[in-house]
Write a protein that holds these residues in place. Structure first.
Motif, PDB file in Angstrom:
ATOM      1  N   ARG A   6      44.566  46.449  42.095  1.00 35.70           N
ATOM      2  CA  ARG A   6      45.712  47.015  41.391  1.00 35.70           C
ATOM      3  C   ARG A   6      45.977  46.194  40.133  1.00 35.70           C
ATOM      4  N   ILE A   7      46.109  46.904  39.016  1.00 39.41           N
ATOM      5  CA  ILE A   7      46.414  46.253  37.745  1.00 39.41           C
ATOM      6  C   ILE A   7      47.610  46.959  37.122  1.00 39.41           C
ATOM      7  N   ASP A   8      48.717  46.250  37.012  1.00 37.68           N
ATOM      8  CA  ASP A   8      49.914  46.779  36.361  1.00 37.68           C
ATOM      9  C   ASP A   8      49.922  46.291  34.915  1.00 37.68           C
ATOM     10  N   ILE A   9      50.039  47.230  33.974  1.00 33.10           N
ATOM     11  CA  ILE A   9      50.035  46.864  32.555  1.00 33.10           C
ATOM     12  C   ILE A   9      51.353  47.294  31.921  1.00 33.10           C
ATOM     13  N   VAL A  10      52.116  46.319  31.464  1.00 34.71           N
ATOM     14  CA  VAL A  10      53.370  46.585  30.757  1.00 34.71           C
ATOM     15  C   VAL A  10      53.042  46.591  29.269  1.00 34.71           C
ATOM     16  N   SER A  11      53.373  47.695  28.591  1.00 37.93           N
ATOM     17  CA  SER A  11      52.945  47.792  27.195  1.00 37.93           C
ATOM     18  C   SER A  11      53.789  48.782  26.406  1.00 37.93           C
ATOM     19  N   ASP A  12      53.564  48.782  25.099  1.00 39.93           N
ATOM     20  CA  ASP A  12      54.205  49.715  24.177  1.00 39.93           C
ATOM     21  C   ASP A  12      53.119  50.236  23.239  1.00 39.93           C
ATOM     22  N   VAL A  13      53.158  51.529  22.941  1.00 39.15           N
ATOM     23  CA  VAL A  13      52.118  52.095  22.072  1.00 39.15           C
ATOM     24  C   VAL A  13      52.280  51.679  20.612  1.00 39.15           C
TER      25      VAL A  13
END
Length: 214
Positions: A6-13
């Motif tokens: 499981r890889i959770d990625i917190v991001s903004d475009v």
């Protein structure tokens, strides 16, 4: 059967390093044949940004104290990194930063249809390659329609803001976890890695995680 990582990625475009980091990670995942399950999460780099946005170069200088020369060097570096990873950055003098709360709501909606990753990639391209205005709800709906989602429903989702509270709640959760910048990647719900680390480093991280679980 091996349980996918499981890889959770917190991001903004709006964040160029988010697509760079993701592409680097994707290469490492492919090279190591790591079974994985990616979950994208919302983060607003500019929650107070007005609807008209702000010139990107002016914003970077104002927010981070960057000089025009440093800004140009950074753009050149990101453009080369992107090209090496198969992503086309087309920085222009009139490029603008925008608030992405509506974009995150549309991503939340796309997730319910199993298309969040597809829409995320399309929004990165719309902003950084095509220079489209992601503050404009019609542009957001257009991008959704272009990848095969229902454009009319996308407009309705943004019109009634039906997922606004869900997105706010998820954003607040990650802020409470101490996330203050992006990209932020959490591996196996335990290991936080921030910034775009490079293919080699992501490969080492994946190898270490595999060793820990075997």
């Amino acid at each position: 059967m091996t349980t996918p990582l499981r890889i959770d990625i917190v991001s903004d475009v709006m964040c160029p390093w988010c697509i760079i980091g993701y592409r680097q990670l994707a290469q490492a995942l492919e090279a190591t044949a790591t079974a994985h399950d990616i979950h994208w999460h919302p983060f607003e780099l500019n929650p107070e940004m007005p609807p008209e946005g702000q010139n990107t170069r002016e914003h970077i200088i104002e927010k981070y104290g960057s000089t025009p020369e440093h800004s140009a060097q950074s753009r050149a570096q990101m453009t080369k990194l992107g090209a090496d990873l198969g992503f086309d950055f087309r920085f222009t003098e009139d490029m603008r930063m925008h608030n992405t709360f509506n974009a995150h709501q549309m991503l939340h909606w796309a997730d319910k249809q199993g298309r969040k990753n597809d829409l995320k990639m399309a929004l990165f391209t719309a902003h950084f390659t095509e220079g489209r205005n992601l503050s404009d709800v019609t542009v957001l709906a257009d991008v959704a329609g272009e990848i095969g989602l229902d454009r009319a429903e996308a407009l309705a989702v943004l019109d009634d803001q039906r997922f606004a509270s869900d997105v706010r709640q998820e954003q607040n959760f990650w802020i409470q976890q101490g996330i203050r910048g992006v990209p932020a990647m959490v591996f196996d719900q335990k290991h936080l890695v921030t910034g775009a680390q490079g293919v080699e480093n992501y490969t080492k991280i994946l190898a270490q995680l595999t060793k820990e679980t075997t």
